[in-house]
Design a protein around this motif. Sequence first.
Motif, short mmCIF file in Angstrom:
data_model
loop_
_atom_site.label_atom_id
_atom_site.label_comp_id
_atom_site.label_asym_id
_atom_site.label_seq_id
_atom_site.Cartn_x
_atom_site.Cartn_y
_atom_site.Cartn_z
N UNK A 1 0.78 -1.23 0.00
CA UNK A 1 0.00 0.00 0.00
C UNK A 1 0.82 1.29 0.00
N UNK A 2 2.10 1.22 -0.36
CA UNK A 2 2.91 2.42 -0.59
C UNK A 2 3.63 2.27 -1.93
N UNK A 3 3.83 3.38 -2.63
CA UNK A 3 4.77 3.36 -3.75
C UNK A 3 6.19 3.47 -3.18
N UNK B 1 10.01 4.62 -3.88
CA UNK B 1 10.83 5.47 -4.74
C UNK B 1 12.30 5.41 -4.30
N UNK C 1 5.74 6.65 -0.63
CA UNK C 1 4.81 7.63 -1.16
C UNK C 1 3.43 6.99 -1.16
N UNK C 2 2.48 7.71 -0.56
CA UNK C 2 1.12 7.18 -0.47
C UNK C 2 0.21 7.94 -1.42
N UNK C 3 0.69 8.23 -2.62
CA UNK C 3 -0.16 8.97 -3.56
C UNK C 3 -1.08 8.00 -4.31
N UNK C 4 -1.83 8.55 -5.24
CA UNK C 4 -2.83 7.79 -6.00
C UNK C 4 -2.25 6.48 -6.55
N UNK D 1 -1.38 3.71 -9.27
CA UNK D 1 -1.01 3.79 -10.67
C UNK D 1 -1.26 2.40 -11.25
N UNK E 1 -0.83 -0.07 -5.91
CA UNK E 1 0.07 0.61 -4.99
C UNK E 1 0.61 -0.47 -4.08
N UNK F 1 6.12 2.88 -11.13
CA UNK F 1 6.61 3.98 -10.30
C UNK F 1 8.03 3.69 -9.80
N UNK G 1 11.50 5.53 -11.23
CA UNK G 1 12.29 6.25 -10.24
C UNK G 1 13.72 5.71 -10.20
#
Lengths: 193, 269
Positions: free
Chosen positions: A86-88, A90, A100-103, A105, A109, A114, A118
């Motif tokens: 549940x995290x990207x 990088x 990173x906990x963004x949207x 992809x 996630x 991603x 990176x």
Amino acid sequence: MEENHLKNSCRALLIGGSAGSLQVLFNLFPAIKPDFTFAVIIVLHRRNSGDSALSELLSTKTLAHTLEAEDKDPILPGKFYLAPADYHLLIEKNGTFSLDYSEKVNFSRPSIDVTFESAAEIYGPSLVGMLLSGANEDGTKGLLTIKKMGGKTVVQNPETAQMPFMPQHAISHHAADYIYNIIEMADFINNLR
Amino acid sequence: MIEDEDIAILLNDLFDIYGYDFTRYSKASLKRRIIRLCALDKIPSYAELRYRVRTDETYFKRFVEEITVNVTEMFRDPSFYKSLREDILPVLGTKPFIRIWHAGCSTGEEVYSMAILLKEANLLRKSLLYATDLNPSVLEKVRKGIFPLNQMKQYSESYIASGGIHDFSMYYTAHYGQAKFDKELAEKIIISTHNLVSDSSFNEFDLILCRNVLIYFDKELQDRVLKLFDESLGTLGYLALGTKETLKFSAVQSKFRQLNREKIWKKII
């Protein structure tokens, strides 16, 4: 020639997988010799549970301990890292991870794209990206970026994949330098310098 | 293609013109967000982006809102909320008055989750929840307490997993695809802009929650923010971080003790 070889020596091996890829890792990891000199970073689509049972499970298959990557951890050669659920994941220029906990992809996630994109930017030609079984488009873009930055890409032979869609998607988009089965992948990794 | 130097110049502009300091944010995430924003808004070049951010204040606001991550949910990590219910609230309940700070609260889903926990523990009436973020626009959403209705099924499951025993839908009214949460919850929420990078401590709290915010900061800024939290906590106050964040290796580590497997620390001195 020698200098060139040194400059492009592998610093990180990224492995991305989705449905059907865990079994590949279980077969692949015991075949990897423990004296490798690069970091192995694994991004798997997985259930959103916070537990780290998966990294423990992978540890039993590898001689090295598989660590779930923590925020700002230094990336060390000779170690296995797993992207947390549940995290990207990088990669920073100073050789550390950041989360990173963004949207999501590609509905995912962590997303393979991603992390691959990176890492490609940081490692350039010193990077190898590997894409395994899955039923999702994730990974293709990331492999293309790795290629663009001078790194090498390996895709699991779709005929050997439980879910051929993901590797086939990468191959159809010309993202694969090599198309390998599991034994060939192990061979390739053991000869990486 | 945006180079690291371009981003450095852009960040300097933001500070010089608007006073926002993003220079200690994690570079990898920041760069990804900027490239994503350029693609979303069809901005053809770095020069164009810089021009718009410098000259158009409305666009600057959008820029800040988009490069910071505003993804959040209610009762995320139910076991964390379960621990709040079982381990933290009974202790806080012995106090005459409870002050809680949600630092970097984004659109407020966690604040409302907390308000629900307090209500169920019969503590809401003697509590105040301070919700702060650097984005004024997300705080507007906290004020309204309106969240997308299609999320409620998942939130309801997380609520139950956190130990909730009621019908989750009793806390909101559904209206045109939106769920509007009870006024009673919002009444105890105090909303204010606060920038963790540049602003100082503004009160003393019994519990500070700052989950999945520190991951966007570099080590130095993380340390600064943790110090700020330390200064803002009363003795025996609690600090809650995200599942992948830690006090380990920070300057304030020795003043705190981790409670359990959840990322909750108690200030011991």
